[in-house]
Design a protein around this motif. Sequence first.
Motif, mmCIF file in Angstrom:
data_model
loop_
_atom_site.group_PDB
_atom_site.id
_atom_site.type_symbol
_atom_site.label_atom_id
_atom_site.label_comp_id
_atom_site.label_asym_id
_atom_site.label_seq_id
_atom_site.Cartn_x
_atom_site.Cartn_y
_atom_site.Cartn_z
ATOM 1 N N ASN A 157 0.817 -1.217 0.000
ATOM 2 C CA ASN A 157 0.000 0.000 0.000
ATOM 3 C C ASN A 157 0.849 1.264 0.000
ATOM 4 O O ASN A 157 0.494 2.256 -0.644
ATOM 5 N N ARG A 159 2.080 1.810 -3.452
ATOM 6 C CA ARG A 159 0.977 2.318 -4.289
ATOM 7 C C ARG A 159 0.778 3.817 -4.044
ATOM 8 O O ARG A 159 0.586 4.595 -4.979
ATOM 9 N N PHE A 160 0.842 4.223 -2.774
ATOM 10 C CA PHE A 160 0.706 5.639 -2.446
ATOM 11 C C PHE A 160 1.851 6.459 -3.044
ATOM 12 O O PHE A 160 1.623 7.507 -3.668
ATOM 13 N N SER A 181 3.789 5.710 -5.589
ATOM 14 C CA SER A 181 3.738 5.687 -7.054
ATOM 15 C C SER A 181 2.665 6.612 -7.602
ATOM 16 O O SER A 181 2.739 7.054 -8.749
ATOM 17 N N SER A 182 1.661 6.925 -6.777
ATOM 18 C CA SER A 182 0.604 7.838 -7.210
ATOM 19 C C SER A 182 1.013 9.297 -7.046
ATOM 20 O O SER A 182 0.215 10.195 -7.336
ATOM 21 N N GLY A 183 2.245 9.526 -6.573
ATOM 22 C CA GLY A 183 2.686 10.897 -6.327
ATOM 23 C C GLY A 183 1.967 11.546 -5.161
ATOM 24 O O GLY A 183 1.861 12.769 -5.080
ATOM 25 N N ASN A 216 -1.271 10.955 -4.383
ATOM 26 C CA ASN A 216 -2.700 11.141 -4.627
ATOM 27 C C ASN A 216 -3.569 10.064 -3.985
ATOM 28 O O ASN A 216 -4.717 10.318 -3.618
ATOM 29 N N ASP A 217 -3.022 8.870 -3.839
ATOM 30 C CA ASP A 217 -3.817 7.755 -3.318
ATOM 31 C C ASP A 217 -3.729 7.746 -1.783
ATOM 32 O O ASP A 217 -3.008 6.961 -1.177
ATOM 33 N N ARG A 218 -4.490 8.632 -1.158
ATOM 34 C CA ARG A 218 -4.436 8.738 0.299
ATOM 35 C C ARG A 218 -5.039 7.518 0.989
ATOM 36 O O ARG A 218 -4.661 7.184 2.110
ATOM 37 N N ALA A 231 6.776 14.816 -8.328
ATOM 38 C CA ALA A 231 6.077 13.709 -7.681
ATOM 39 C C ALA A 231 6.633 13.449 -6.284
ATOM 40 O O ALA A 231 5.890 13.168 -5.336
ATOM 41 N N PHE A 271 4.420 13.790 -2.967
ATOM 42 C CA PHE A 271 4.327 12.617 -2.113
ATOM 43 C C PHE A 271 4.747 12.952 -0.687
ATOM 44 O O PHE A 271 4.060 12.609 0.284
#
Length: 294
Positions: free
Chosen positions: A79, A82-83, A85-87, A89-91, A237, A241
Motif C-alpha cells: 500500500n 501504491r501511495f 507511485s501515485s505521487g 494522490n492515493d491517500r 512527484a 508525495f
Amino acid sequence: MGTSSSSGGPGSNTSLVPTFLEPISSDPLPGGEAEPADSGEDGDGEAPGDGLSPAATQAPRPTIQPPPAAGRYTGARTNFTRFASSGGNDRRALRRAVRDYVRSGAGGSHNATRKMGSAREAASGALGVFRGFQRDGVADTLARLNLGNLVGRPTREVFIGLTDIICRDGGPIDEGIARDAWLETCVDLEQIGIDNLDALTAEQIRDVFLAFIAHAIEARLFQEIGVNGFEVADLNAIQAFEAQFRSYVERDVRDSFASDFSSIAELSDAEIRTIVDQTYQNAWELFETWGDQS
C-alpha cells in the motif's frame, strides 16, 4: 527523507521489538529533576517494603513476545508503494499502509511505541530540557548542561547545540531516526515562531514536541515500510508525495495529543516519560482507526 532511494528494510523474521530497543534508560533526564528523589526511608529509617518476600519485590519478568508472522510487512509495503507511485494522490493507500504497519508489522500500537527506542528517550530528553528552561531559566539550565556558551545565541543554534544532549546513543538506525527527527524539528522552529527562549510558552513547547514526534514516526515508517523497492524519479512527484505523507502524520499526531504542558516545570521524570509513551501510543492507535475507515 530518502524517498528517492530504496533499501530492503527489516525482514519479516526480525523480532517484533528488537532487544536493543529495550529497556529504555532510567537515567535522569537532562535539565534536572523537578523534585529531589525520595530517599526510600520512612520515619523509622527503614526502607518501605522491608519484610516483603523477595518474590514480592522483584521486577516482573518481561512479556514473552510471540514469534513474528511471516510476511507481516507485505500489506503495509504494498500500500505504501501504491501511495508513493501515485505521487501522493492515493491517500486511501497511505491510510491502509500505516494501519497495516501498526497492526501487522509492529504487532499493535503498544509494540509500535516500544519500537521507537531512541526517539522515545529523545522526546523525553527534550521535555526535560524545556522543564529546566521553565523552572530555572535558560541560562542556568544551559550552564548545568555544560552549554553555557550557547546562552544568548539564536534559538535554532541553541536547539542544534542540544542535539548530543537530547539524542543519546542507540542502535545505528534507531539513533539516526532520533537525530534526524530532532534536526528536522530545528528546521521547523521559524514556523513555530520561537524567537525568545526565555519567554517560551506551553503552546510552543507543545508544537516543538509534536513536531519531533511526527518526524520520528515519519522516519520510522520510511525505514520499515517506505524503502522497499520503490523509486520516484520525478522531482514534482517526490515533493507532492512527501507533502501528503508529512501532512497525514502531523495531523494524526496533533489530533491524538491529549496532554498539557502548562505545568511542565512541576513534572517528574516518570511523568514526562509517561506523557511521551502515551503520545506515541495514541498516535499509533489513531492510525489504526483511520486506516479502518478508508
